[in-house]
Write a protein that holds these residues in place. Structure first.
Motif, PDB file in Angstrom:
ATOM      1  N   TYR A  68      -3.124   9.358  -9.039  1.00 19.71           N
ATOM      2  CA  TYR A  68      -4.164   8.574  -8.360  1.00 19.71           C
ATOM      3  C   TYR A  68      -4.373   7.216  -9.043  1.00 19.71           C
ATOM      4  N   LEU A  69      -4.480   7.240 -10.365  1.00 19.16           N
ATOM      5  CA  LEU A  69      -4.720   5.996 -11.103  1.00 19.16           C
ATOM      6  C   LEU A  69      -3.537   5.043 -10.995  1.00 19.16           C
ATOM      7  N   SER A  70      -2.332   5.577 -11.090  1.00 18.63           N
ATOM      8  CA  SER A  70      -1.151   4.710 -11.022  1.00 18.63           C
ATOM      9  C   SER A  70      -0.993   4.089  -9.646  1.00 18.63           C
ATOM     10  N   VAL A  71      -1.360   4.829  -8.603  1.00 15.74           N
ATOM     11  CA  VAL A  71      -1.342   4.261  -7.243  1.00 15.74           C
ATOM     12  C   VAL A  71      -2.303   3.077  -7.170  1.00 15.74           C
ATOM     13  N   GLY A  72      -3.520   3.269  -7.711  1.00 11.17           N
ATOM     14  CA  GLY A  72      -4.505   2.195  -7.702  1.00 11.17           C
ATOM     15  C   GLY A  72      -4.062   0.991  -8.514  1.00 11.17           C
ATOM     16  N   SER A 106       3.077   1.548  -3.143  1.00  7.54           N
ATOM     17  CA  SER A 106       2.277   1.932  -4.312  1.00  7.54           C
ATOM     18  C   SER A 106       2.051   3.439  -4.344  1.00  7.54           C
ATOM     19  N   PHE A 158      -1.221  -0.862  -6.635  1.00 10.57           N
ATOM     20  CA  PHE A 158      -1.663  -1.620  -5.451  1.00 10.57           C
ATOM     21  C   PHE A 158      -2.448  -2.857  -5.862  1.00 10.57           C
ATOM     22  N   VAL A 159      -3.323  -2.724  -6.846  1.00 13.60           N
ATOM     23  CA  VAL A 159      -4.078  -3.885  -7.329  1.00 13.60           C
ATOM     24  C   VAL A 159      -3.122  -4.955  -7.851  1.00 13.60           C
ATOM     25  N   PHE A 217       0.830  -1.209   0.000  1.00 10.15           N
ATOM     26  CA  PHE A 217       0.000   0.000   0.000  1.00 10.15           C
ATOM     27  C   PHE A 217       0.868   1.264   0.000  1.00 10.15           C
TER      28      PHE A 217
END
Length: 277
Positions: A222-226, A23, A229-230, A20
């Motif tokens: 924001y998208l790259s963090v998500g 990421s 993490f996924v 988490f």
């Protein structure tokens, strides 16, 4: 064993927490790296960190700490050679990339005995993340949040056009050196996830995937963090059940997500990117 039962194990909870925070850090730093087209610089710093690991093994120091110091000096050295000494940037990267690998290999082999956890640094093992690693990543994430909150517009300006940022009286040298410092620290603290060999993908592929759907700087973060993490969670679970190295599987999942995003864009060409940083 199902996911709920896995959560009973401290090593699995540590892996999720580490994923988490890593990421978030990689999402923030990777966006700057990809936007500034510093991918090969980040690769040079990543491989140069092996020199710091070798120093740590040989002198009995904390290898992560020694790798961090070596990586920071390598990052600044690349900047110094390319900006002040008239050396081409790719040549400066090659110098420190090779230096780090050479020093790391020599000192590792000169170390008494064998470094039993060397493969964890080269190829990653997310299940070996400790509480100390988690705390370090959490602190790094907090510092990055604060730094970006204060300097967001300056960072975006430098990311897209350094010369334009200078005309706006932005202290570009401060931003560049500060971001290189954060790149080096983020790389070293994330080594346990996927290892030196594959780490460059962790700070580039999620951003490439996010960039398929938006060009807005903050949305890419924001998208790259998500995405990151996924991929970490899916890769961790699949590697556990299939008994394969977690680091490699995390990167494999990232690549699959990227190509899935490309397919979505091909089949839905009418969807426009969100513009404006």
């Amino acid at each position: 064993m199902d996911i709920i039962e896995l959560l009973d194990y401290a090593f699995f909870r540590n892996a999720l927490l580490g994923s988490f925070f890593a990421s978030i850090a990689c999402g923030i730093i990777g966006t700057y790296v990809v936007t500034r087209r510093l991918v090969f610089i980040s690769g040079g710093i990543t491989h140069a960190s092996f020199g710091g690991l070798g120093i740590g093994f040989y002198f009995g120091l904390n290898p992560i700490f020694s790798a961090m110091i070596f990586s920071v000096f390598s990052a600044f050295g690349i900047q110094w050679l390319s900006r002040k000494q008239g050396v081409r940037e790719d040549s400066a990267i090659a110098v420190f990339w090779s230096l780090g690998m050479a020093v790391g290999i020599m000192l590792t082999f000169l170390t008494s005995g064998y470094a039993p956890n060397l493969s964890e640094y080269l190829f990653g093992n997310i299940l070996t993340i400790t509480r100390t690693d988690i705390v370090s990543l959490a602190i790094l994430t907090s510092v990055l949040f604060l730094f970006f909150a204060v300097n967001y517009h300056a960072i975006v300006s430098v990311s897209f056009d350094t010369q334009f940022a200078q005309t706006r009286r932005v202290n570009t040298r401060f931003i560049e050196y500060a971001m290189m410092l954060f790149v080096a620290v983020t790389i070293v603290l994330s080594i346990r996830l996927v290892g030196i060999v594959l780490l460059m993908s962790l700070i580039t592929v999620p951003q490439m995937t996010a960039n398929l759907f938006t060009v807005n700087y903050s949305r890419i973060i924001y998208l790259s963090v998500g995405v990151s993490f996924v991929a970490c969670v899916v890769g961790l679970l699949l590697s556990y059940y299939l008994n394969v190295p977690s680091g490699a599987f995390i990167i494999f999942v990232l690549i699959v997500m990227f190509f899935a995003g490309k397919i979505v864009k091909i089949w839905n060409p009418g969807s426009s990117k969100q513009s404006s940083a």
